[in-house]
Design a protein around this motif. Structure first.
Motif, PDB file in Angstrom:
ATOM      1  N   ILE A 136       0.831  -1.208   0.000  1.00 37.27           N
ATOM      2  CA  ILE A 136       0.000   0.000   0.000  1.00 37.27           C
ATOM      3  C   ILE A 136       0.863   1.255   0.000  1.00 37.27           C
ATOM      4  N   VAL A 137       1.915   1.261   0.809  1.00 41.72           N
ATOM      5  CA  VAL A 137       2.753   2.457   0.971  1.00 41.72           C
ATOM      6  C   VAL A 137       3.271   2.983  -0.368  1.00 41.72           C
ATOM      7  N   PRO A 138       3.845   2.138  -1.236  1.00 35.70           N
ATOM      8  CA  PRO A 138       4.339   2.670  -2.517  1.00 35.70           C
ATOM      9  C   PRO A 138       3.239   3.272  -3.389  1.00 35.70           C
ATOM     10  N   LEU A 139       2.019   2.725  -3.299  1.00 34.77           N
ATOM     11  CA  LEU A 139       0.925   3.277  -4.099  1.00 34.77           C
ATOM     12  C   LEU A 139       0.562   4.680  -3.622  1.00 34.77           C
ATOM     13  N   VAL A 140       0.528   4.877  -2.313  1.00 30.77           N
ATOM     14  CA  VAL A 140       0.233   6.213  -1.778  1.00 30.77           C
ATOM     15  C   VAL A 140       1.335   7.183  -2.173  1.00 30.77           C
ATOM     16  N   GLU A 141       2.570   6.745  -2.098  1.00 32.78           N
ATOM     17  CA  GLU A 141       3.678   7.604  -2.505  1.00 32.78           C
ATOM     18  C   GLU A 141       3.574   7.979  -3.983  1.00 32.78           C
ATOM     19  N   VAL A 229      -7.639  -1.530  -3.161  1.00 32.14           N
ATOM     20  CA  VAL A 229      -7.014  -1.260  -4.447  1.00 32.14           C
ATOM     21  C   VAL A 229      -5.669  -1.968  -4.548  1.00 32.14           C
ATOM     22  N   ALA A 230      -4.864  -1.861  -3.501  1.00 34.72           N
ATOM     23  CA  ALA A 230      -3.541  -2.497  -3.517  1.00 34.72           C
ATOM     24  C   ALA A 230      -3.665  -4.006  -3.685  1.00 34.72           C
TER      25      ALA A 230
END
Length: 409
Positions: A136-141, A229-230
């Motif tokens: 999830i973290v890379p998608l938010v970034e 989503v992720a």
């Protein structure tokens, strides 16, 4: 995280029909014609209470989708999440004085037991929000770096205006969206947001609440929509066949999730069909954990109700309809199960070939389970009234009801 064991799905002679199903995004029936592998994502539970009949009705609907596809000789790639960290879970754990992790694990175990008892086919990937955080973290970034998200006092919000297709799942106006956002986990009145509808992607760590390393985002935890989503993008990719859930997920959850995915990939749509199950009421009000007006699957099972009867009670209502759970609904289902079992217990009966095709046709027509049940009822009445000479008929009926309706006779 592991799912539950799969019950065997009997193979039937012939081949099923492609599924015509109601798509919320277009407002009408669409014919789904997946490739050799049909792809479906169904939003899972937030595990702070046991499985109630509203949950069961939703998962029953998407179990039927799988069974229709399997009957067309396709494989099914089914993904479901578990929102195992979220405000309602943390609030319930605090109220009951129990560790939130222990509460989530306990209720997820009970959910698996209920799904097994009801013969719901399991997902190939059953993913918790916590285990999905590294993805999830890379998608938010990426959303932030692309200008589709922004920071507000350490929290990160998605800008709905970054997706030109925003609103094309639910087709609600801005006023309705704002009301539902406030009711369903959003914060439209927070000062500083670019748009009141903008949903949170990453919540900065709060005192006394769990948090995880978010790399450049700082410590925190994911928002609700980006979690699904992720998981969906990781296991299914864009343009999968069905995004499913209860009708209360059309907005904001599925609307926001679609926009997240579309902003990330530049592709449209996220799913070919958005399919939503109706709500189940008790005593005139929708069953909900917040109201506490719940009928639990596990309680019925512990009281000695055959899970097949529970499933028949669900099947007696069209998946898109809102309906009310009553004692009579359950009594009717028990009586139907007894009648069907008596009919297939005889050594022979009327030919069942036409019945199998009736069930197939009913289910392919927007999962019309009540019509399928009525067809089996007619065969059972004929069997009771005059019997028949086809020695294979009772077995054919039993296998068809198992394969297509998930009811073991």
């Amino acid at each position: 995280m592991h799912a539950w064991p799969a019950s065997e799905v009997p193979a039937l002679p012939g081949e099923g029909r492609d599924l015509r199903i109601h798509d919320t995004a277009t407002g009408g029936l669409v014919t789904l014609a997946p490739g050799p592998v049909a792809r479906i994502y169904v939003c899972g539970i937030t595990p702070y209470d046991a499985t109630h009949m509203g949950h069961a009705a939703t998962y029953n609907a998407f179990d039927l989708v799988q069974r229709v596809w399997l009957d067309t000789k396709r494989q099914v790639h089914y993904v479901q999440n578990v929102t195992d960290v979220d405000d309602p879970l943390l609030e319930r754990a605090e109220r009951d004085g129990i560790d939130w992790v222990a509460l989530a694990e306990k209720e997820t175990v009970l959910f698996r037991e209920d799904m097994t008892a009801l013969r719901m086919l399991p997902p190939q990937h059953y993913i918790g929000a916590v285990e999905a955080i590294p993805g999830i973290v890379p998608l938010v970034e990426r959303l932030r770096d692309a200008g589709a998200a922004y920071e507000l006092e350490g929290d990160v919000y998605f800008s709905v205006e970054s997706d030109p297709h925003f609103g094309q799942v639910s087709h609600l106006d801005a006023a309705a969206m704002r009301l539902l956002s406030a009711e369903r986990g959003g914060d439209p009145d927070r000062p500083g947001k670019k748009n009141p509808l903008d949903p949170m992607l990453w919540m900065a760590a709060r005192a006394g609440e769990p948090s995880w390393d978010g790399a450049s985002l700082g410590r925190g935890r994911p928002g609700w929509h980006i979690e699904c989503v992720a998981i969906a993008l990781d296991h299914l990719g864009m343009g999968f066949d069905v995004q499913g859930g209860g009708s209360d997920l059309a907005f904001p959850h599925h609307e926001m999730g679609a926009s997240h995915a579309q902003a990330l990939t530049g592709e449209f749509p996220m799913a070919k069909a958005y399919v939503h199950a109706g709500m189940v009421a008790l005593d005139g009000e929708k069953m909900s954990k917040s109201k506490g007006n719940l009928v639990f699957v596990s309680k019925l099972r512990y009281d000695g109700i055959d899970p097949a009867a529970i499933r028949l009670a669900l099947l007696a209502h069209h998946y898109r309809s809102d309906w009310e759970w009553t004692d009579q609904v359950l009594q009717d289902a028990v009586a139907r199960l007894d009648a069907w079992r008596a009919a297939v217990s005889r050594p022979d009966g009327p030919s069942a070939d036409a019945l199998v095709e009736e069930i197939r046709e009913a289910l392919s027509n927007d999962l019309d389970a009540p019509a399928a049940l009525a067809a089996v009822d007619r065969w059972a009445v004929l069997q009771g009234a005059q019997g028949g000479t086809d020695e294979g008929a009772p077995g054919v009926v039993s296998r068809a009801v198992d394969a297509l309706l998930g009811v073991a006779l």
